[in-house]
Scaffold this motif. Sequence first.
Motif, PDB file in Angstrom:
ATOM      1  N   SER A 225       0.916  -1.408  -0.089  1.00  0.00           N
ATOM      2  CA  SER A 225       0.058   0.130   0.046  1.00  0.00           C
ATOM      3  C   SER A 225       0.673   1.197  -0.225  1.00  0.00           C
ATOM      4  O   SER A 225       0.594   2.134  -0.348  1.00  0.00           O
ATOM      5  CB  SER A 225      -0.824  -0.064   1.570  1.00  0.00           C
ATOM      6  OG  SER A 225       0.206  -0.330   2.510  1.00  0.00           O
ATOM      7  N   LYS A 226       2.036   1.168   0.408  1.00  0.00           N
ATOM      8  CA  LYS A 226       2.667   2.185   0.474  1.00  0.00           C
ATOM      9  C   LYS A 226       3.572   2.487  -0.629  1.00  0.00           C
ATOM     10  O   LYS A 226       4.778   3.491  -0.838  1.00  0.00           O
ATOM     11  CB  LYS A 226       3.489   2.452   1.192  1.00  0.00           C
ATOM     12  CG  LYS A 226       2.979   2.165   3.128  1.00  0.00           C
ATOM     13  CD  LYS A 226       2.356   3.858   3.186  1.00  0.00           C
ATOM     14  CE  LYS A 226       2.054   3.843   5.266  1.00  0.00           C
ATOM     15  NZ  LYS A 226       0.705   3.049   4.557  1.00  0.00           N
ATOM     16  N   ARG A 227       3.653   1.485  -1.610  1.00  0.00           N
ATOM     17  CA  ARG A 227       4.655   1.568  -3.129  1.00  0.00           C
ATOM     18  C   ARG A 227       4.120   2.564  -3.776  1.00  0.00           C
ATOM     19  O   ARG A 227       5.134   3.002  -4.753  1.00  0.00           O
ATOM     20  CB  ARG A 227       4.496   0.384  -4.116  1.00  0.00           C
ATOM     21  CG  ARG A 227       4.971  -1.032  -3.316  1.00  0.00           C
ATOM     22  CD  ARG A 227       5.323  -1.618  -4.575  1.00  0.00           C
ATOM     23  NE  ARG A 227       5.457  -2.795  -2.985  1.00  0.00           N
ATOM     24  CZ  ARG A 227       5.564  -4.348  -3.303  1.00  0.00           C
ATOM     25  NH1 ARG A 227       4.462  -4.289  -4.421  1.00  0.00           N
ATOM     26  NH2 ARG A 227       5.870  -5.436  -2.246  1.00  0.00           N
ATOM     27  N   SER A 228       3.196   3.125  -3.998  1.00  0.00           N
ATOM     28  CA  SER A 228       2.167   4.666  -4.889  1.00  0.00           C
ATOM     29  C   SER A 228       3.712   5.307  -4.104  1.00  0.00           C
ATOM     30  O   SER A 228       3.448   6.688  -5.013  1.00  0.00           O
ATOM     31  CB  SER A 228       1.347   4.905  -4.309  1.00  0.00           C
ATOM     32  OG  SER A 228       1.485   4.868  -2.872  1.00  0.00           O
ATOM     33  N   ILE A 229       4.580   5.686  -2.975  1.00  0.00           N
ATOM     34  CA  ILE A 229       4.832   6.691  -2.383  1.00  0.00           C
ATOM     35  C   ILE A 229       6.081   6.359  -2.844  1.00  0.00           C
ATOM     36  O   ILE A 229       7.276   7.094  -3.284  1.00  0.00           O
ATOM     37  CB  ILE A 229       4.597   6.771  -0.896  1.00  0.00           C
ATOM     38  CG1 ILE A 229       3.587   6.843  -0.381  1.00  0.00           C
ATOM     39  CG2 ILE A 229       6.369   8.139  -0.034  1.00  0.00           C
ATOM     40  CD1 ILE A 229       3.279   7.598   0.942  1.00  0.00           C
ATOM     41  N   VAL A 230       6.706   5.376  -2.173  1.00  0.00           N
ATOM     42  CA  VAL A 230       8.245   4.732  -2.677  1.00  0.00           C
ATOM     43  C   VAL A 230       8.594   4.671  -3.656  1.00  0.00           C
ATOM     44  O   VAL A 230       9.406   4.639  -4.192  1.00  0.00           O
ATOM     45  CB  VAL A 230       8.210   2.886  -1.406  1.00  0.00           C
ATOM     46  CG1 VAL A 230      10.004   2.783  -1.764  1.00  0.00           C
ATOM     47  CG2 VAL A 230       7.983   3.576  -0.296  1.00  0.00           C
ATOM     48  N   SER A 231       8.220   4.199  -4.916  1.00  0.00           N
ATOM     49  CA  SER A 231       8.410   3.541  -5.981  1.00  0.00           C
ATOM     50  C   SER A 231       8.663   4.450  -6.473  1.00  0.00           C
ATOM     51  O   SER A 231       9.280   4.726  -7.298  1.00  0.00           O
ATOM     52  CB  SER A 231       7.309   2.810  -6.645  1.00  0.00           C
ATOM     53  OG  SER A 231       7.942   2.077  -7.916  1.00  0.00           O
ATOM     54  N   PRO A 232       7.839   5.935  -6.634  1.00  0.00           N
ATOM     55  CA  PRO A 232       8.207   7.213  -7.230  1.00  0.00           C
ATOM     56  C   PRO A 232       9.396   8.328  -7.390  1.00  0.00           C
ATOM     57  O   PRO A 232       9.906   8.571  -7.161  1.00  0.00           O
ATOM     58  CB  PRO A 232       7.190   8.099  -7.460  1.00  0.00           C
ATOM     59  CG  PRO A 232       6.013   7.202  -6.984  1.00  0.00           C
ATOM     60  CD  PRO A 232       6.671   6.185  -6.368  1.00  0.00           C
ATOM     61  N   ILE A 233       9.831   7.856  -5.377  1.00  0.00           N
ATOM     62  CA  ILE A 233      11.087   8.693  -5.340  1.00  0.00           C
ATOM     63  C   ILE A 233      12.222   7.453  -5.701  1.00  0.00           C
ATOM     64  O   ILE A 233      13.510   8.539  -6.297  1.00  0.00           O
ATOM     65  CB  ILE A 233      11.232   8.067  -3.289  1.00  0.00           C
ATOM     66  CG1 ILE A 233       9.865   8.724  -2.980  1.00  0.00           C
ATOM     67  CG2 ILE A 233      12.057   8.242  -2.833  1.00  0.00           C
ATOM     68  CD1 ILE A 233       9.713   8.903  -1.300  1.00  0.00           C
ATOM     69  N   ILE A 234      12.067   6.430  -5.435  1.00  0.00           N
ATOM     70  CA  ILE A 234      13.531   5.955  -6.852  1.00  0.00           C
ATOM     71  C   ILE A 234      13.809   6.120  -7.866  1.00  0.00           C
ATOM     72  O   ILE A 234      14.350   6.037  -8.986  1.00  0.00           O
ATOM     73  CB  ILE A 234      13.597   3.913  -5.642  1.00  0.00           C
ATOM     74  CG1 ILE A 234      12.520   3.127  -6.290  1.00  0.00           C
ATOM     75  CG2 ILE A 234      13.949   4.020  -4.392  1.00  0.00           C
ATOM     76  CD1 ILE A 234      11.996   1.554  -6.150  1.00  0.00           C
ATOM     77  N   GLY A 235      12.634   5.904  -8.604  1.00  0.00           N
ATOM     78  CA  GLY A 235      12.395   5.275 -10.016  1.00  0.00           C
ATOM     79  C   GLY A 235      12.874   7.369  -9.867  1.00  0.00           C
ATOM     80  O   GLY A 235      13.329   7.040 -11.417  1.00  0.00           O
ATOM     81  N   LEU A 236      12.597   8.470  -9.531  1.00  0.00           N
ATOM     82  CA  LEU A 236      12.975   9.966  -9.633  1.00  0.00           C
ATOM     83  C   LEU A 236      14.319  10.011  -9.107  1.00  0.00           C
ATOM     84  O   LEU A 236      15.375  10.494 -10.275  1.00  0.00           O
ATOM     85  CB  LEU A 236      12.100  11.096  -8.639  1.00  0.00           C
ATOM     86  CG  LEU A 236      12.852  11.996  -8.647  1.00  0.00           C
ATOM     87  CD1 LEU A 236      12.661  12.664 -10.249  1.00  0.00           C
ATOM     88  CD2 LEU A 236      12.058  12.923  -7.424  1.00  0.00           C
ATOM     89  N   ILE A 237      14.481   9.157  -8.572  1.00  0.00           N
ATOM     90  CA  ILE A 237      16.178   9.115  -7.858  1.00  0.00           C
ATOM     91  C   ILE A 237      17.060   8.574  -9.086  1.00  0.00           C
ATOM     92  O   ILE A 237      18.172   9.384  -9.475  1.00  0.00           O
ATOM     93  CB  ILE A 237      16.869   9.035  -6.629  1.00  0.00           C
ATOM     94  CG1 ILE A 237      16.156   9.364  -5.802  1.00  0.00           C
ATOM     95  CG2 ILE A 237      17.788   8.378  -6.382  1.00  0.00           C
ATOM     96  CD1 ILE A 237      16.508  11.389  -5.691  1.00  0.00           C
ATOM     97  N   ALA A 238      16.428   7.267  -9.647  1.00  0.00           N
ATOM     98  CA  ALA A 238      17.473   6.982 -10.048  1.00  0.00           C
ATOM     99  C   ALA A 238      17.539   7.829 -11.603  1.00  0.00           C
ATOM    100  O   ALA A 238      18.207   7.026 -12.944  1.00  0.00           O
ATOM    101  CB  ALA A 238      17.085   5.326 -11.459  1.00  0.00           C
ATOM    102  N   THR A 239      16.443   7.866 -12.570  1.00  0.00           N
ATOM    103  CA  THR A 239      16.267   9.326 -13.933  1.00  0.00           C
ATOM    104  C   THR A 239      17.034  10.476 -13.754  1.00  0.00           C
ATOM    105  O   THR A 239      17.360  11.131 -15.017  1.00  0.00           O
ATOM    106  CB  THR A 239      15.391   8.938 -14.159  1.00  0.00           C
ATOM    107  OG1 THR A 239      13.933   9.713 -13.228  1.00  0.00           O
ATOM    108  CG2 THR A 239      14.451   7.717 -14.840  1.00  0.00           C
ATOM    109  N   LEU A 240      16.576  10.935 -12.390  1.00  0.00           N
ATOM    110  CA  LEU A 240      16.716  12.473 -12.086  1.00  0.00           C
ATOM    111  C   LEU A 240      18.398  12.834 -11.993  1.00  0.00           C
ATOM    112  O   LEU A 240      19.201  13.348 -12.788  1.00  0.00           O
ATOM    113  CB  LEU A 240      16.413  13.188 -10.926  1.00  0.00           C
ATOM    114  CG  LEU A 240      16.086  14.489 -10.497  1.00  0.00           C
ATOM    115  CD1 LEU A 240      15.396  15.432 -11.526  1.00  0.00           C
ATOM    116  CD2 LEU A 240      15.621  14.956  -9.537  1.00  0.00           C
ATOM    117  N   ALA A 241      18.980  11.232 -11.703  1.00  0.00           N
ATOM    118  CA  ALA A 241      20.681  11.776 -11.369  1.00  0.00           C
ATOM    119  C   ALA A 241      21.020  12.053 -12.684  1.00  0.00           C
ATOM    120  O   ALA A 241      22.167  13.260 -12.491  1.00  0.00           O
ATOM    121  CB  ALA A 241      21.271  10.621 -10.278  1.00  0.00           C
ATOM    122  N   PRO A 242      20.750  11.236 -13.397  1.00  0.00           N
ATOM    123  CA  PRO A 242      21.232  10.937 -14.433  1.00  0.00           C
ATOM    124  C   PRO A 242      21.600  12.420 -15.273  1.00  0.00           C
ATOM    125  O   PRO A 242      22.329  13.286 -16.492  1.00  0.00           O
ATOM    126  CB  PRO A 242      21.570  10.244 -15.618  1.00  0.00           C
ATOM    127  CG  PRO A 242      20.289   8.814 -14.824  1.00  0.00           C
ATOM    128  CD  PRO A 242      20.109  10.300 -13.291  1.00  0.00           C
TER     129      PRO A 242
END
Length: 529
Positions: free
Chosen positions: A145-162
Amino acid sequence: MATTATTGAIPVAGSEERMDPRKLIAFFAMVLGMFMSILDIQIVSASLAEIQAGLSAGSDEIGWVQTSYLIAEVIMIPLSGTLARIISTRYLFAISAAGFTLSSVLCATATNIDQMIAYRAIQGFIGGGMIPSVFAAAFTIFPPSKRSIVSPIIGLIATLAPTIGPTVGGYLSHAFSWHWLFLVNVIPGILVATITWNFIDFDKPELSLFRKFDWWGLISMGVFLGALEYVLEEGNSNDWFNDSYIVAGAVASAAGAIIFFYRAFTVDFPVVDLRAFTNRNFSFGSVFSFVMGIGLYGLTYIYPVYLGRIRGYDSLMIGETMFVSGLAMFFTAPIAGRLSTKMDLRLMMVIGFTSFAAGTFVMTHLTDDWDFYELFIPQILRGFGLMMCMVPINNIALGTMPPSRIRGASGLFNLTRNLGGAVGLAVINTVLSNRQDVHYERLRENMDWGNPAAIDQMNNLTANFNSYGLDGASAAIKQMVGLATQQAIILSFSDVFLILTVLFMAMILGVAMIKKPAPQGGGGGSGGH
């Protein structure tokens, strides 16, 4: 046996909605560590010229500052799942963060190119251990139930950093010196190492597995992936298989692959657990991750090349222009998270790939006077598309994995994105150089004495240069050659964007191959397949 330690804390996470504050603190420290590791690739690539000047390196040597990091990282990423099982996530991540920080200091103190290449390889290998651990932690310590918060965070970091890497790198090397590209890691690195050492308690070590560790599998995987990364990175600049080193690399990679796959399917405790690919959604998720790697790293590469070669931008100006994509991702992340609980994840991916394709299609009309404002909409479409794809791809690939396989699967999943980036860059560079030659020949054919427009242009330029007391005819020819070369480069860029558009459109059809995932909000993501 293998699942006992791995799943120790997981059933609790799945059954209770209240998050343990210690786990939250540990997770965000891990996210910061992953951000540093991924950012370090692009932050350095934007300022290689400054490093080259500072170390008095040759133009053929400086590329190895990046290549050594990428080769080492691509070996560690799939290995990290096995290491986490043996020594636990706590020890792996804390040691990786501390080692990454120390090797960053060594890079900043390098006095010649050989030292820098060696230190970068150490930095890449150690830093690679932090990336998959974050994905694995997100899907084991948080309830679905918390994946809608967690998944965007790791997705954002993995794509934002490059994406923001060129901006940060350009700013640091302009405002301070190239040494700060590495020193900037020190304080966050110490923080991450300290917090993860004290707060991670997701699992326990299984040191007994060390006796069964497959050393031949590790060596063959290192040769397979390391040589493959070398071939992809250096192939185009070395004229591919006309170069003996590239041929040797390709042969070594093929031999390493044969031994690695044989070991992976026959030994009791393989260095990488490939059984994750028996999960259909994980397999398709990995394919989409590979394509996302092409879109993420390929476009992060091609925009700066255009802005540098055609517009004459320096690294800071390129970074400021590229920042639009980062902002688009940042604002899309919470939207993508919310939609992932309400919308079919496959529909989200269709929207994301459509946005991606629309952005690259607009770029097929590129001309030599495109600037910040012309690139604004394509970059927003790219940033929006990346986040709309990344969140559902993460959930589809890892959300249906049983807890005992999640760490190994996370390493494989991240490897596909990195390999996608490497393959994408190799193909993009090859297409750019080959198509540039084709377009130049076609343009040159039209610039002959039978073309009145070409003759008028030539006469005007000659007269203009003569009025300044120069040799008008030779100066005019030189300028005409320059104009034709520039036009050929721009046309080759358009070809690359067209190929990418077709690729992303094809991915929309590929989405139909995925089984409908369970809704993310209701708790349907943690079971086995």
